[in-house]
Design a protein around this motif. Structure first.
Motif, PDB file in Angstrom:
ATOM      1  N   ARG A 144       0.890  -1.084   0.046  1.00 53.50           N
ATOM      2  CA  ARG A 144       0.087  -0.080  -0.051  1.00 53.50           C
ATOM      3  C   ARG A 144       1.070   1.093  -0.108  1.00 53.50           C
ATOM      4  O   ARG A 144       2.004   1.362   0.770  1.00 53.50           O
ATOM      5  CB  ARG A 144      -0.933   0.040   1.349  1.00 53.50           C
ATOM      6  CG  ARG A 144      -2.063  -0.900   0.908  1.00 53.50           C
ATOM      7  CD  ARG A 144      -3.250  -0.608   1.794  1.00 53.50           C
ATOM      8  NE  ARG A 144      -2.955   0.433   3.156  1.00 53.50           N
ATOM      9  CZ  ARG A 144      -2.928  -0.168   4.361  1.00 53.50           C
ATOM     10  NH1 ARG A 144      -2.947  -1.445   4.542  1.00 53.50           N
ATOM     11  NH2 ARG A 144      -2.886   1.090   5.297  1.00 53.50           N
ATOM     12  N   SER A 176      -1.796  -1.395  -4.173  1.00 52.24           N
ATOM     13  CA  SER A 176      -2.576   0.013  -4.390  1.00 52.24           C
ATOM     14  C   SER A 176      -2.006   1.170  -3.967  1.00 52.24           C
ATOM     15  O   SER A 176      -1.098   1.228  -3.325  1.00 52.24           O
ATOM     16  CB  SER A 176      -3.814  -0.224  -3.560  1.00 52.24           C
ATOM     17  OG  SER A 176      -3.417  -0.373  -1.926  1.00 52.24           O
ATOM     18  N   ARG A 178      -2.180   5.391  -3.653  1.00 51.04           N
ATOM     19  CA  ARG A 178      -2.956   6.546  -3.615  1.00 51.04           C
ATOM     20  C   ARG A 178      -1.891   7.761  -3.482  1.00 51.04           C
ATOM     21  O   ARG A 178      -0.831   7.780  -2.881  1.00 51.04           O
ATOM     22  CB  ARG A 178      -3.697   6.759  -2.111  1.00 51.04           C
ATOM     23  CG  ARG A 178      -4.705   5.718  -2.166  1.00 51.04           C
ATOM     24  CD  ARG A 178      -5.218   5.592  -0.658  1.00 51.04           C
ATOM     25  NE  ARG A 178      -6.219   6.628  -0.188  1.00 51.04           N
ATOM     26  CZ  ARG A 178      -7.424   6.975  -0.819  1.00 51.04           C
ATOM     27  NH1 ARG A 178      -7.940   6.118  -1.558  1.00 51.04           N
ATOM     28  NH2 ARG A 178      -7.951   8.091  -0.505  1.00 51.04           N
ATOM     29  N   THR A 183      -6.927   7.262  -5.278  1.00 51.18           N
ATOM     30  CA  THR A 183      -6.133   5.904  -5.699  1.00 51.18           C
ATOM     31  C   THR A 183      -6.077   5.903  -7.278  1.00 51.18           C
ATOM     32  O   THR A 183      -6.875   6.127  -8.047  1.00 51.18           O
ATOM     33  CB  THR A 183      -7.446   4.629  -5.348  1.00 51.18           C
ATOM     34  OG1 THR A 183      -7.599   4.879  -4.181  1.00 51.18           O
ATOM     35  CG2 THR A 183      -6.806   3.594  -5.795  1.00 51.18           C
ATOM     36  N   ASP A 186      -4.711   0.411  -8.694  1.00 51.76           N
ATOM     37  CA  ASP A 186      -5.226  -0.758  -7.583  1.00 51.76           C
ATOM     38  C   ASP A 186      -5.159  -2.244  -8.568  1.00 51.76           C
ATOM     39  O   ASP A 186      -5.987  -2.235  -9.271  1.00 51.76           O
ATOM     40  CB  ASP A 186      -6.750  -0.538  -7.195  1.00 51.76           C
ATOM     41  CG  ASP A 186      -6.986  -1.402  -5.944  1.00 51.76           C
ATOM     42  OD1 ASP A 186      -6.065  -2.316  -5.764  1.00 51.76           O
ATOM     43  OD2 ASP A 186      -7.960  -0.840  -5.041  1.00 51.76           O
TER      44      ASP A 186
ATOM     45  N   ALA B  74     -12.710   4.739 -10.193  1.00 52.23           N
ATOM     46  CA  ALA B  74     -12.293   3.579  -9.563  1.00 52.23           C
ATOM     47  C   ALA B  74     -11.868   2.504 -10.668  1.00 52.23           C
ATOM     48  O   ALA B  74     -10.849   1.848 -10.715  1.00 52.23           O
ATOM     49  CB  ALA B  74     -13.377   2.890  -8.536  1.00 52.23           C
ATOM     50  N   ARG B  78      -8.331   0.741 -11.862  1.00 53.81           N
ATOM     51  CA  ARG B  78      -8.179  -0.752 -12.267  1.00 53.81           C
ATOM     52  C   ARG B  78      -7.935  -1.001 -13.581  1.00 53.81           C
ATOM     53  O   ARG B  78      -8.016  -2.256 -13.744  1.00 53.81           O
ATOM     54  CB  ARG B  78      -9.564  -1.378 -11.673  1.00 53.81           C
ATOM     55  CG  ARG B  78      -9.728  -1.409 -10.325  1.00 53.81           C
ATOM     56  CD  ARG B  78     -11.017  -1.628  -9.609  1.00 53.81           C
ATOM     57  NE  ARG B  78     -11.275  -1.743  -8.222  1.00 53.81           N
ATOM     58  CZ  ARG B  78     -10.928  -0.803  -7.335  1.00 53.81           C
ATOM     59  NH1 ARG B  78     -10.623   0.391  -7.721  1.00 53.81           N
ATOM     60  NH2 ARG B  78     -11.005  -0.750  -6.008  1.00 53.81           N
ATOM     61  N   ASP B 197     -12.883   1.755  -2.617  1.00 56.51           N
ATOM     62  CA  ASP B 197     -11.581   1.018  -2.155  1.00 56.51           C
ATOM     63  C   ASP B 197     -11.790  -0.594  -2.011  1.00 56.51           C
ATOM     64  O   ASP B 197     -10.991  -1.408  -2.211  1.00 56.51           O
ATOM     65  CB  ASP B 197     -10.545   1.472  -1.444  1.00 56.51           C
ATOM     66  CG  ASP B 197      -9.635   2.399  -1.940  1.00 56.51           C
ATOM     67  OD1 ASP B 197      -9.898   2.963  -3.132  1.00 56.51           O
ATOM     68  OD2 ASP B 197      -9.317   3.298  -1.298  1.00 56.51           O
TER      69      ASP B 197
END
Lengths: 276, 224
Positions: A144, A176, A178, A183, A186, B74, B78, B197
């Motif tokens: 992370r 992941s 940030r 973010t 991921d 998001a 990904r 998340d």
């Protein structure tokens, strides 16, 4: 390895009364700060199998080596590394050898969690040796990353599925990142027994080595450029792409660790890190 | 709730533009990795449990009323490869045009206005499901099925695969589609309390790499 002073690991203190065979729990902590043009480590605390050694600095950049002082992680172990790079500090961290995920007497999977915080105008190069998933092992690892808007990061992770000519263990990895509170990346991969289709033509197609190399730098030039590397079963396959943010990512798959290393070296060179 | 609406939404004849995309199958076939029904099934299984799971969760979250712009970010996080981000947005835009005519809905119109270049396709699919009165698990199923339907249809054209055998591949994957949609809907249900998340981020390295290789081909039958 240079003759730099060895840091003393803090004594690991297992909770009293824990039955044997439950696996070991260890957390190593690193805090770096910038002071008068160089980087210092006000906290450098190894634990259990996780030992930390200073390497000779490279100009203003402090260098550290993570040393696995006993065989770990075995199934059931819980390892954790916490790194904070304070404002303006500049740190390179590698490992002395591959992290070998092993089966073990304790039930359940092993965990290896890495938390990296890089603060304003700080730089971190996190370039450990590969993780090798040995037959019968079950490791869940997570990396992370929390980055300040002006932080810079070069991060590599390589995964080798089984030693030569053996089936792989189970290797579950999440990365992941940030950046400035949102973010940016991921990614979660699961390989080995019980992961549907992991070895099939959509995921690895028989390749046994895979990895990612991530560069985050607010000053990246030409972020839109895509670069293909390799492209045959023998050379492996890789692609360097721009992320939807201030970063570039290499994703690579290769038949073995040596070929993967060559793809990484080519990518490092392309990204302007010919010195590694 | 009208389960028949799910049939309309997931029908291959729904004018979503999906027929132009092979979901990575064209590259896998060219590499010789997919050459018959068995290897096609392995391909689809890997795709379903990686990008299929992520798509299903995004669709379920959108169908459940989560903020589509947060879901769109998001989805970007990904989808590290730009070729696949472009494809997802182009497919999202095409699907949006169709569903705005089929199930006109203010939520869809707002997203279309906020993302004129297209939002990621699973989010549009999820909002379409919501507009059609379907549930988040329904939306997850539609997205899970969508993740394997494209490659199977493409393989029929590219390999000259017997359509009976190709459809048998889809039939053998139904349990996995159920499992993936259940997991996706479960994760999506946690988004309101825990944020985006918690959505799955399963990835398939070769799908990412070959998408960029494929987009550089001078001649190809499918757009992706």
């Amino acid at each position: 390895m240079t003759a730099a002073p060895r840091t003393r690991p803090a004594p690991s203190s297992p909770p009293a009364g824990r039955p044997a065979g439950r696996g070991l729990h260890a957390t190593a902590r690193i805090v770096a700060t910038a002071e008068a043009g160089s980087t210092r480590f006000p906290l450098l605390q190894g634990d259990g199998p996780l030992d930390l050694r200073r390497l000779r600095p490279d100009g203003p950049r402090a260098r550290l080596c993570l040393l696995n002082a006993m065989s770990s992680p075995h199934n059931g172990d819980r390892l954790r590394v916490e790194v904070t790079i304070g404002p303006g500090a500049d740190v390179y961290i590698t490992s002395a050898a591959a992290t070998v995920a092993l089966p073990g007497p304790a039930p359940g999977h092993a965990c290896y969690d890495v938390v990296l915080r890089v603060e304003e105008s700080a730089r971190l190069r996190w370039l450990p040796e590969p993780v090798v998933s040995v037959s019968g092992s079950d490791l869940r690892q997570s990396i992370r990353v929390e980055l300040a808007p002006t932080a810079r990061l070069l991060l590599g992770e390589q995964q080798i599925l089984g030693r030569a000519h053996e089936p792989t263990g189970r290797l579950d990895s999440r990365l992941s990142v940030r950046c400035d509170g949102r973010t940016l990346l991921d990614q979660h991969t699961v390989y080995g027994p019980g992961a549907p289709g992991w070895d099939g033509p959509a995921v690895l197609a028989g390749n046994r080595a895979t990895g990612q190399l991530l560069l985050i730098d607010p000053a990246i030039e030409d972020p839109s450029c895509v670069r293909l590397l390799g492209g045959t079963p023998v050379e492996g396959h890789g692609v360097i792409v721009p992320l939807p943010g201030p970063g570039r990512l290499l994703t690579a798959v290769a038949p073995d660790a040596g070929v993967l290393r060559r793809l990484f070296d080519a990518a490092l060179c392309h990204l302007g890190f010919s010195d590694g | 709730m009208s389960p028949a609406a799910l049939l309309v939404l997931s029908d291959g004849r729904f004018p979503s533009g999906g027929h132009a995309h092979s979901g990575g199958a064209e590259a896998a076939i060219a590499a010789g990795h997919v050459h018959d029904a068995a290897t096609l099934e392995r391909f689809c299984l890997g795709r379903l449990h990686t990008v299929g799971l992520v798509s299903a969760a995004l669709a379920a979250a959108a169908a459940g009323g989560c903020d589509p712009l947060l879901l769109d970010a998001a989805a970007d996080a990904r989808t590290p490869v730009p070729a696949l981000r472009r494809v997802a947005r182009r497919m999202g835009r095409q699907l949006m045009r169709a569903v705005l005519a089929v199930w006109p809905d203010p939520g869809l119109r707002e997203l279309a206005a906020a993302r004129p270049g297209g939002a990621h396709q699973p989010i549009v699919l999820g909002l379409a499901a919501r507009a059609a009165g379907l549930s988040p698990p329904d939306a997850a199923q539609a997205a899970g099925y969508d993740a394997v339907c494209g490659p199977v249809t493409a393989a029929v054209r590219l390999l000259g695969l017997d359509p009976f055998h190709a459809t048998a591949v889809l039939a053998r994957l139904t349990d996995d589609i159920e499992e993936v949609s259940r997991q996706a809907a479960g994760d999506a249900a946690r988004v309101p309390a825990e944020g985006v998340d918690v959505l799955p981020a399963a990835s398939a390295p070769l799908l990412d790499i070959t998408a960029e290789q494929h987009s550089a081909w001078p001649v190809r039958l499918f757009a992706s």
